[in-house]
Design an enzyme around this catalytic site. Structure first.
Site, PDB file in Angstrom:
ATOM      1  N   ALA A  51      47.633  -8.086  46.222  1.00 19.82           N
ATOM      2  CA  ALA A  51      46.254  -8.157  46.689  1.00 19.82           C
ATOM      3  C   ALA A  51      45.990  -9.291  47.678  1.00 19.82           C
ATOM      4  CB  ALA A  51      45.337  -8.320  45.477  1.00 19.82           C
ATOM      5  N   SER A  54      45.357  -8.626  51.345  1.00 23.68           N
ATOM      6  CA  SER A  54      44.136  -7.921  51.769  1.00 23.68           C
ATOM      7  C   SER A  54      42.866  -8.762  51.626  1.00 23.68           C
ATOM      8  CB  SER A  54      43.971  -6.626  50.961  1.00 23.68           C
ATOM      9  OG  SER A  54      45.029  -5.730  51.226  1.00 23.68           O
ATOM     10  N   THR A  55      43.000  -9.986  51.082  1.00 24.43           N
ATOM     11  CA  THR A  55      41.769 -10.776  50.904  1.00 24.43           C
ATOM     12  C   THR A  55      41.146 -11.118  52.260  1.00 24.43           C
ATOM     13  OG1 THR A  55      43.101 -12.785  50.668  1.00 24.43           O
ATOM     14  CG2 THR A  55      42.329 -11.770  48.633  1.00 24.43           C
ATOM     15  N   GLN A 133      51.612  -3.181  45.770  1.00 22.32           N
ATOM     16  CA  GLN A 133      50.864  -2.891  44.532  1.00 22.32           C
ATOM     17  C   GLN A 133      49.443  -2.469  44.900  1.00 22.32           C
ATOM     18  OE1 GLN A 133      51.823  -6.289  41.420  1.00 22.32           O
ATOM     19  NE2 GLN A 133      52.073  -7.040  43.484  1.00 22.32           N
ATOM     20  N   ILE A 135      46.093  -0.640  46.299  1.00 22.30           N
ATOM     21  CA  ILE A 135      45.602   0.743  46.316  1.00 22.30           C
ATOM     22  C   ILE A 135      44.642   0.952  47.480  1.00 22.30           C
ATOM     23  CG2 ILE A 135      45.878   1.121  43.827  1.00 22.30           C
ATOM     24  CD1 ILE A 135      42.944   0.341  43.454  1.00 22.30           C
ATOM     25  N   HIS A 153      51.481   1.309  42.744  1.00 17.31           N
ATOM     26  CA  HIS A 153      50.391   1.567  41.802  1.00 17.31           C
ATOM     27  C   HIS A 153      49.504   2.718  42.279  1.00 17.31           C
ATOM     28  CE1 HIS A 153      50.838  -2.802  40.060  1.00 17.31           C
ATOM     29  NE2 HIS A 153      51.820  -1.993  39.720  1.00 17.31           N
ATOM     30  N   CYS A 185      37.297  18.200  36.305  1.00 15.04           N
ATOM     31  CA  CYS A 185      38.213  19.225  36.796  1.00 15.04           C
ATOM     32  C   CYS A 185      37.527  20.594  36.767  1.00 15.04           C
ATOM     33  CB  CYS A 185      39.439  19.226  35.894  1.00 15.04           C
ATOM     34  SG  CYS A 185      40.617  20.504  36.280  1.00 15.04           S
ATOM     35  N   THR A 226      51.023 -12.119  46.058  1.00 15.08           N
ATOM     36  CA  THR A 226      50.965 -11.545  44.700  1.00 15.08           C
ATOM     37  C   THR A 226      51.269 -12.620  43.661  1.00 15.08           C
ATOM     38  OG1 THR A 226      51.976  -9.983  43.142  1.00 15.08           O
ATOM     39  CG2 THR A 226      53.329 -10.631  45.015  1.00 15.08           C
ATOM     40  N   CYS A 282      48.557 -15.836  53.658  1.00 18.38           N
ATOM     41  CA  CYS A 282      49.558 -14.892  54.182  1.00 18.38           C
ATOM     42  C   CYS A 282      49.508 -14.842  55.711  1.00 18.38           C
ATOM     43  CB  CYS A 282      49.303 -13.489  53.634  1.00 18.38           C
ATOM     44  SG  CYS A 282      49.732 -13.328  51.906  1.00 18.38           S
TER      45      CYS A 282
END
Ligand code: OAD
Length: 425
Positions: A51, A54-55, A133, A135, A153, A185, A226, A282
């Site tokens: 994550a 993406s922060t 990881q 999404i 994930h 469904c 991570t 990052c």
């Protein structure tokens, strides 16, 4: 730790150390990793991410104290924060997940500078695979070939019934999530959820199959953003060959407390010294690595081109949504108008008690009007608006086609077709 040396074997021996130790990296800095890349030793790089990449896009990570998602879930009244992604909890109480999903739904965020490292490495034929990881699907938006991506994930890309495992129409599920409704469904009425891997669920088959082959071949592992707290993903760092250097770029140290985990400070006295650390954001770490490898300009250009493309795709999406909303509104108005006309007609047809019964009969017949051709009327107004929108969409799509990255291009083309189809139907 001994002074850095470029040689491969370190012969010094201290208490508890193995007789022979091999130094793969000069030292545990990002500069040493760049040197390893620059001398051609890295040909099969694996990037593992979480994550923290993406922060910078505005998406919360999970565990950062104070700012992480798990510190912000009080409103859901959960027994423990991870319950929101726990399959047993979800089966009994899906509501918190769907409320959160509305906030997490991809489509509002753009890839960060760090994300573009992936297509850059791919372009240089150095990327063996990217294991994420996350999404949020931001890797896909960089135009990275999906074959090079493992979403460990899962993601919001598809949705399935948790009971009969039928894949469900994702746009239908998305609409439900946006309206704050829980999708079920159509076949068995079970709960439908995006194919995100919850705690208590198996990871996608693709993860197990590819990890088994890839990690043996890896000759440089880069781990980004991570906390390495979730298994089995975190264990992947232990599956590269013993001689494979490993770099962590993160705001804090991670992955040190496991067998064969990271050892940045030579605490475990591994026979091979090969771990490097960049403590910080990052984007900063990736920029520094790119600079040291002579790639900074190229990476910056990819990031900027990606941003332009994202802005155009967002404009197109907004227009498409506006058109859909406009059509929906028109339908509502037409239905109301038809209902009113029917009601008026019924009123007119009601017999007037005081009049001569013969006249009443006559009046009702004469007053019986042929209903207006609503279709004709609506078509003419609808065509004007849709045509305008299509022109705008065409213009944006042409601009999109002039840019480089392909995945969004596909999306915009299909949106364009959709608008055209809508118009013709
Ligand atoms: P975490 O929130 O556990 O860890 C994110 C890490 O990134 C932390 O160590 C932060 O310090 C660091 N970080 C945050 N922003 C950063 C930045 N801009 N630059 C550098 N570092 C930064 O998130 P993950 O490790 O991804 O699983 O969490 C793993 C899994 O736990 C998720 O996939 C999710 C969650 O429960 C499931 O839901 C199954």
């Amino acid at each position: 730790m001994a002074a850095p040396r470029v040689v491969n074997a370190r012969q010094t021996r201290s208490k508890g150390e193995p007789a022979t130790r091999t130094r793969i990296l000069k030292d545990s800095t990002i500069e040493s990793v760049a040197e390893f890349i620059n001398n051609g030793s890295a040909k099969n790089i694996i990037v593992m991410s979480g994550a923290g990449i993406s922060t910078a896009a505005g998406i919360k990570d999970f565990r950062s104290p104070g700012t992480g998602l798990y510190d912000d879930l009080e409103r859901f009244n959960l027994p423990y924060p991870e319950a929101v992604f726990d399959i047993s909890f979800f089966k009994d109480n899906p509501d918190p997940f769907y409320r959160l999903a509305k906030e997490l739904l991809p489509g509002r965020y753009r890839p960060t500078f760090t994300h573009y490292l992936l297509p850059l490495l791919a372009k240089k034929n150095l990327l063996l695979r990217s294991y994420t990881q996350n999404i949020d699907m931001l890797e896909r938006l960089t135009g990275l070939d999906e074959e090079l991506l493992v979403e460990a994930h899962g993601s919001f890309a598809t949705s399935e019934c948790i009971q009969c495992h039928e894949l469900c129409d994702n746009s239908h599920v998305r609409k439900h999530i946006l309206k704050g409704e829980i999708p079920h469904c159509k076949e068995c009425k079970g709960l439908v959820k995006p194919t995100i891997t919850f705690f208590g669920e198996q990871l996608p088959d693709r993860f197990g199959t590819l990890a088994q082959v890839d990690f043996k071949k890896c000759d440089l592992l880069i781990v980004l953003g991570t906390s390495l707290q979730v298994e089995p993903f975190n264990r992947l760092i232990t599956r590269v060959p013993a001689s494979c250097p490993r770099l962590l770029i993160n705001r804090e140290k991670a992955g040190e407390d496991m067998h064969l985990g990271f050892d940045f400070d030579d605490k475990w006295k591994y026979p091979v010294l090969r771990d490097a650390l960049f403590l910080g954001n990052c984007d900063e770490g990736v920029r520094q690595l790119a600079k040291l490898c002579g790639w900074e300009g190229e990476l910056q250009a990819m990031f900027e081109a990606g941003n332009i493309e994202m802005a155009l795709a967002e404009e197109l999406e907004a227009l498409t949504l506006a058109k859909e909303a406009e059509e929906e509104q028109k339908e509502i108005e037409e239905r109301a108008k038809a209902e009113k006309e029917n009601k008026d007609k019924d009123e007119e047809e009601k017999p007037h008690v005081k009049e001569d019964p013969e006249n009443i009969l006559k009046d009702t017949h004469e007053n019986h009007k042929v209903p207006k051709n609503l279709d004709e009327e609506s078509k003419s107004t609808s065509n004007n608006t849709a045509a305008d929108t299509v022109d705008e969409v065409d213009a944006i799509t042409d601009r999109l086609q002039a840019t480089e990255i392909s995945s969004s291009k596909k999306d915009s083309a299909s949106s364009k077709d959709k608008v055209k189809d809508d118009k013709s139907s």
